[in-house]
Design an enzyme around this catalytic site. Sequence first.
Site, PDB file in Angstrom:
ATOM      1  N   SER A 199       0.853  -1.182   0.000  1.00  0.00           N
ATOM      2  CA  SER A 199       0.000   0.000   0.000  1.00  0.00           C
ATOM      3  C   SER A 199       0.888   1.230   0.000  1.00  0.00           C
ATOM      4  CB  SER A 199      -0.899   0.005   1.239  1.00  0.00           C
ATOM      5  OG  SER A 199      -1.745   1.143   1.237  1.00  0.00           O
ATOM      6  N   HIS A 248      -2.445   7.190  -4.853  1.00  0.00           N
ATOM      7  CA  HIS A 248      -2.572   6.072  -3.920  1.00  0.00           C
ATOM      8  C   HIS A 248      -2.639   4.787  -4.727  1.00  0.00           C
ATOM      9  CE1 HIS A 248      -5.638   3.115  -2.457  1.00  0.00           C
ATOM     10  NE2 HIS A 248      -4.819   3.078  -1.423  1.00  0.00           N
ATOM     11  N   VAL A 272      -2.301  -3.140  -3.610  1.00  0.00           N
ATOM     12  CA  VAL A 272      -2.554  -4.466  -4.188  1.00  0.00           C
ATOM     13  C   VAL A 272      -2.366  -5.477  -3.073  1.00  0.00           C
ATOM     14  CG1 VAL A 272      -2.145  -4.110  -6.651  1.00  0.00           C
ATOM     15  CG2 VAL A 272      -0.196  -4.339  -5.132  1.00  0.00           C
ATOM     16  N   HIS A 282     -20.224  12.630   2.859  1.00  0.00           N
ATOM     17  CA  HIS A 282     -20.558  13.796   3.673  1.00  0.00           C
ATOM     18  C   HIS A 282     -20.213  15.106   2.970  1.00  0.00           C
ATOM     19  CE1 HIS A 282     -16.373  12.814   4.535  1.00  0.00           C
ATOM     20  NE2 HIS A 282     -16.193  14.063   4.929  1.00  0.00           N
ATOM     21  N   GLY A 319      -5.673  -5.044  14.856  1.00  0.00           N
ATOM     22  CA  GLY A 319      -4.520  -4.842  15.732  1.00  0.00           C
ATOM     23  C   GLY A 319      -3.253  -4.539  14.970  1.00  0.00           C
ATOM     24  N   ARG A 374      -0.294  -2.213  12.949  1.00  0.00           N
ATOM     25  CA  ARG A 374       0.668  -1.229  13.445  1.00  0.00           C
ATOM     26  C   ARG A 374       0.196   0.174  13.057  1.00  0.00           C
ATOM     27  NH1 ARG A 374       5.709   0.949  11.578  1.00  0.00           N
ATOM     28  NH2 ARG A 374       7.230   1.158  13.267  1.00  0.00           N
TER      29      ARG A 374
END
Length: 305
Positions: free
Chosen positions: A93, A107, A110, A176, A259, A261
């Site tokens: 990423s 951005h 994969v 939004h 959980g 990083r």
Amino acid sequence: MKVDFQSVRDYLSGLQDSICAELQAEDGLGTFRQDGWERAEGGGGLTRILESGAVFEKAGVAFSHVEGSTLPQTASSRHPHLAGKPWSAVGVSLVIHPKNPFVPTSHANVRFFVADPLGPEPAWWFGGGWDLTPYYGFEEDAVHWHRVAREAVSPFGEDLHPRFKKWCDDYFYLKHRGEPRGIGGLFFDDFQELGFDGSFALLRSVGDAYIRAYRPIVALRKGTPYGEREREHQLRRRGRYVEFNLLLDRGTHFGLQSGGRTESILMSLPPLVRWDYGAAPAPGSPEARLVDYFLKPRDWLGKSL
């Protein structure tokens, strides 16, 4: 069906290497520093960050291979029959925040996901894509970006590009705000319809095409003169990027729920950003044209430029 997790992992690790090398060469000054990490529940990754370069204010390219004993809600909500199953995920990423407001943010992601990997019939799927977020729009950049996207996926089926383009337009949308995050590109998830070998080949094509789509735009725009007005506009528009990533992005939610990083998950955020109450571009200005013309889903490849 045989699933070759190691081959996917090896490809994605190499993709991180190649993209970092290309971006570092384009910057010409900054270098990527490495931050390896391990996850207590299983797996780990390598985050690479370039900051305060000549071209890139912040560029983050992360490789991760993580495992867990219970599928997080963000994945199991779409696959309720897999709730509570062990899982493995591997991916690359990246988010690139250039210094010059005339160079767009980009951005890419994969990834490959396997649930119940030791079971008799593991569930697996590929996902990913890439999208472009300009601050000032250029039609030739938009056409180039979408042309490379179409070339990456069309060999695997003529229907894939229009499907993945619409998916991208629909996904990267700030409900939004009532506006897209950028001009789109490609997005797909839960993909396995070509079988493992064909779906993996599609993933490689999308991953390899990213730098061919982005680097020429960077090279063309990085020397464009700009002033305080353009910089302030860039920082305001970056606020939209932050809003999407924190409020709507499934990858961010998955990482936090599993959980993951935190430092690596939030590397996508820009180093500087601003929110000015009620700020709006002047009608007819280049800043207004970004929203009024470029940030509208359209068939860029249907244009004749």
